[in-house]
Write a protein that holds these residues in place. Structure first.
Motif, PDB file in Angstrom:
ATOM      1  N   ALA A   1       0.821  -1.225   0.000  1.00 24.45           N
ATOM      2  CA  ALA A   1       0.000   0.000   0.000  1.00 24.45           C
ATOM      3  C   ALA A   1       0.836   1.247   0.000  1.00 24.45           C
ATOM      4  O   ALA A   1       0.322   2.338  -0.042  1.00 24.45           O
ATOM      5  CB  ALA A   1      -0.922   0.014   1.216  1.00 24.45           C
ATOM      6  N   GLY A   2       2.123   1.213   0.093  1.00 21.30           N
ATOM      7  CA  GLY A   2       2.926   2.442   0.086  1.00 21.30           C
ATOM      8  C   GLY A   2       4.189   2.232   0.863  1.00 21.30           C
ATOM      9  O   GLY A   2       4.614   1.116   1.153  1.00 21.30           O
ATOM     10  N   ASP A   3       4.874   3.326   1.257  1.00 23.71           N
ATOM     11  CA  ASP A   3       6.158   3.283   1.932  1.00 23.71           C
ATOM     12  C   ASP A   3       6.107   2.357   3.137  1.00 23.71           C
ATOM     13  O   ASP A   3       5.466   2.657   4.135  1.00 23.71           O
ATOM     14  CB  ASP A   3       6.544   4.696   2.392  1.00 23.71           C
ATOM     15  CG  ASP A   3       6.685   5.654   1.238  1.00 23.71           C
ATOM     16  OD1 ASP A   3       7.646   5.503   0.467  1.00 23.71           O
ATOM     17  OD2 ASP A   3       5.827   6.537   1.114  1.00 23.71           O
ATOM     18  N   THR A   4       6.810   1.257   3.062  1.00 21.67           N
ATOM     19  CA  THR A   4       6.946   0.270   4.130  1.00 21.67           C
ATOM     20  C   THR A   4       5.617  -0.117   4.752  1.00 21.67           C
ATOM     21  O   THR A   4       5.555  -0.515   5.897  1.00 21.67           O
ATOM     22  CB  THR A   4       7.885   0.776   5.238  1.00 21.67           C
ATOM     23  OG1 THR A   4       7.276   1.892   5.909  1.00 21.67           O
ATOM     24  CG2 THR A   4       9.227   1.197   4.671  1.00 21.67           C
TER      25      THR A   4
ATOM     26  N   GLN B   1      -0.567  18.033   7.419  1.00 22.99           N
ATOM     27  CA  GLN B   1      -0.497  17.025   6.368  1.00 22.99           C
ATOM     28  C   GLN B   1       0.536  15.968   6.752  1.00 22.99           C
ATOM     29  O   GLN B   1       1.727  16.252   6.845  1.00 22.99           O
ATOM     30  CB  GLN B   1      -0.131  17.668   5.027  1.00 22.99           C
ATOM     31  CG  GLN B   1      -1.034  18.817   4.614  1.00 22.99           C
ATOM     32  CD  GLN B   1      -2.506  18.460   4.596  1.00 22.99           C
ATOM     33  OE1 GLN B   1      -2.876  17.304   4.347  1.00 22.99           O
ATOM     34  NE2 GLN B   1      -3.368  19.428   4.856  1.00 22.99           N
ATOM     35  N   PHE B   2       0.072  14.753   6.981  1.00 27.54           N
ATOM     36  CA  PHE B   2       0.975  13.685   7.401  1.00 27.54           C
ATOM     37  C   PHE B   2       0.412  12.338   6.988  1.00 27.54           C
ATOM     38  O   PHE B   2      -0.786  12.202   6.736  1.00 27.54           O
ATOM     39  CB  PHE B   2       1.183  13.713   8.919  1.00 27.54           C
ATOM     40  CG  PHE B   2      -0.058  13.409   9.711  1.00 27.54           C
ATOM     41  CD1 PHE B   2      -0.376  12.102  10.089  1.00 27.54           C
ATOM     42  CD2 PHE B   2      -0.935  14.425  10.073  1.00 27.54           C
ATOM     43  CE1 PHE B   2      -1.531  11.828  10.810  1.00 27.54           C
ATOM     44  CE2 PHE B   2      -2.092  14.160  10.798  1.00 27.54           C
ATOM     45  CZ  PHE B   2      -2.394  12.854  11.165  1.00 27.54           C
ATOM     46  N   GLN B   3       1.293  11.353   6.915  1.00 34.65           N
ATOM     47  CA  GLN B   3       0.852   9.991   6.625  1.00 34.65           C
ATOM     48  C   GLN B   3       1.678   9.013   7.442  1.00 34.65           C
ATOM     49  O   GLN B   3       2.903   9.051   7.438  1.00 34.65           O
ATOM     50  CB  GLN B   3       0.980   9.681   5.129  1.00 34.65           C
ATOM     51  CG  GLN B   3       2.384   9.767   4.563  1.00 34.65           C
ATOM     52  CD  GLN B   3       2.401   9.597   3.069  1.00 34.65           C
ATOM     53  OE1 GLN B   3       2.141  10.538   2.324  1.00 34.65           O
ATOM     54  NE2 GLN B   3       2.717   8.392   2.607  1.00 34.65           N
ATOM     55  N   PRO B   4       1.021   8.120   8.176  1.00 30.96           N
ATOM     56  CA  PRO B   4       1.740   7.103   8.943  1.00 30.96           C
ATOM     57  C   PRO B   4       2.420   6.096   8.014  1.00 30.96           C
ATOM     58  O   PRO B   4       1.920   5.786   6.932  1.00 30.96           O
ATOM     59  CB  PRO B   4       0.645   6.429   9.762  1.00 30.96           C
ATOM     60  CG  PRO B   4      -0.500   7.402   9.764  1.00 30.96           C
ATOM     61  CD  PRO B   4      -0.425   8.091   8.442  1.00 30.96           C
ATOM     62  N   LEU B   5       3.553   5.601   8.447  1.00 28.36           N
ATOM     63  CA  LEU B   5       4.259   4.509   7.788  1.00 28.36           C
ATOM     64  C   LEU B   5       4.275   3.338   8.758  1.00 28.36           C
ATOM     65  O   LEU B   5       4.541   3.530   9.948  1.00 28.36           O
ATOM     66  CB  LEU B   5       5.693   4.918   7.430  1.00 28.36           C
ATOM     67  CG  LEU B   5       5.857   6.234   6.653  1.00 28.36           C
ATOM     68  CD1 LEU B   5       7.337   6.531   6.432  1.00 28.36           C
ATOM     69  CD2 LEU B   5       5.128   6.178   5.319  1.00 28.36           C
ATOM     70  N   THR B   6       3.996   2.150   8.282  1.00 27.23           N
ATOM     71  CA  THR B   6       3.885   1.011   9.183  1.00 27.23           C
ATOM     72  C   THR B   6       4.953  -0.030   8.907  1.00 27.23           C
ATOM     73  O   THR B   6       5.483  -0.136   7.787  1.00 27.23           O
ATOM     74  CB  THR B   6       2.508   0.346   9.073  1.00 27.23           C
ATOM     75  OG1 THR B   6       2.320  -0.118   7.733  1.00 27.23           O
ATOM     76  CG2 THR B   6       1.411   1.322   9.438  1.00 27.23           C
ATOM     77  N   GLY B   7       5.238  -0.827   9.949  1.00 26.52           N
ATOM     78  CA  GLY B   7       6.150  -1.949   9.816  1.00 26.52           C
ATOM     79  C   GLY B   7       5.402  -3.222   9.514  1.00 26.52           C
ATOM     80  O   GLY B   7       4.186  -3.222   9.256  1.00 26.52           O
ATOM     81  N   THR B   8       6.103  -4.354   9.579  1.00 29.89           N
ATOM     82  CA  THR B   8       5.491  -5.640   9.252  1.00 29.89           C
ATOM     83  C   THR B   8       4.412  -6.055  10.244  1.00 29.89           C
ATOM     84  O   THR B   8       3.566  -6.890   9.931  1.00 29.89           O
ATOM     85  CB  THR B   8       6.570  -6.739   9.200  1.00 29.89           C
ATOM     86  OG1 THR B   8       7.279  -6.762  10.452  1.00 29.89           O
ATOM     87  CG2 THR B   8       7.555  -6.468   8.073  1.00 29.89           C
TER      88      THR B   8
END
Length: 296
Positions: A41-44, A241-248
């Motif tokens: 879905a996107g960055d990491t 303006q922000f977007q969370p990045l998630t791990g595995t």
């Protein structure tokens, strides 16, 4: 003249997307659904490995679900204006999020129409333009993130950049906004300090590689530092303006803050981003959302 999108690009945004959709429909429905769930879905950004849904963060009221919203791609071409708007294909399953996207597009289009109305019967030298693309960049059971990027041109040297991020909490059916994300002024000060340091280091590295006289270099650094300081003052508004990045594990490992042109640098620097690690941000996150973040 610099434009966010020329007429051909604005029209191709939707044409290309529709071509992709037609291809997708030729596939088996079951395969499409499986691929949609598993794709990156996107960055990491990945869903939890075991597919389990994490516990709902505490102290969050669940509002009544919004009515369904139908989003349709838009392409219009008149002598006065060109409009191209595209949406993710399956975002309607999140009605509250879909409504927020529709409201943003409507507002952007309304401002373009106001400029067109101001022309009267005149025809602009270059058609006014609105190009806006919504993309789903993250989807997990706990988080859905949509980016909005585009440009609105109503005359002048270049278009006005359109930059927005939408963070939806499916389990609570509500938007996660900056004023909810960070609990207090102390938290925003920590975010401001971290991001300001990153941006100043980035500028210093770039300028030092250019062929400048020492005096010119120092003045450029001072000017850049002033813009960064103004654009990163510790308030929720400056970090909206922000977007969370998630791990595995599906937990938030970092938050990418997004700054449109002019906020922390000149137009030529474009949209800038800084990723704030969870260990920097998590101590200042509102208690209701702490469970979304990776610990340690």
């Amino acid at each position: 003249m610099m434009l966010g999108f020329n007429k051909g690009i604005a029209m191709n945004i939707v044409v290309n997307r529709r071509a992709l959709r037609a291809s997708a429909l030729a596939m088996a429905v079951g395969l499409v659904l499986v691929a949609g769930c598993k794709r990156d879905a996107g960055d990491t950004a990945t869903a939890p490995a075991d597919g389990a849904t994490a516990p709902q963060p505490a102290n969050i009221e669940t509002p009544v679900a919004a009515a369904p919203v139908e989003l349709r791609d838009v392409i219009e071409n008149t002598p006065q204006a060109v409009i191209g708007i595209s949406y993710p294909t399956d975002i309607a399953k999140y009605p509250g999020l879909a409504k927020a996207l529709a409201d943003y597009a409507t507002a952007a289009r309304g401002e373009l129409q106001q400029a067109v109305d101001g022309l009267g019967n005149d025809k602009p030298t270059m058609p006014y333009e609105l190009s806006l693309s919504f993309e789903k960049v993250l989807e997990t059971p706990q988080l859905v993130v949509v980016s909005a990027d585009g440009s609105r041109y109503t005359g002048g040297a270049h278009g006005e950049p359109l930059v927005a991020r939408f963070v939806w909490l499916p389990e609570q059916q509500q938007m996660l906004t900056a004023d909810k994300l960070v609990a207090d002024a102390k938290g925003w000060k920590a975010v401001s300090d971290y991001i300001g340091d990153q941006l100043r280091e980035r500028v210093a590295t770039r300028l030092s590689s250019e062929d400048m006289e020492p005096g010119q270099l120092q003045e450029s650094l001072r000017s850049a530092s002033r813009m960064i300081a103004d654009g990163t003052e510790p308030s929720a508004e400056n970090f909206s303006q922000f977007q969370p990045l998630t791990g595995t594990d599906g937990k938030i490992s970092a938050v990418r803050f997004v700054f449109p042109p002019y906020q922390v640098g000149p137009y030529s620097d474009g949209t800038q981003t800084v990723d704030v690690p969870a260990n920097v941000l998590a101590p200042h996150v509102g208690a209701a959302y702490a469970g979304l973040f990776a610990q340690g």
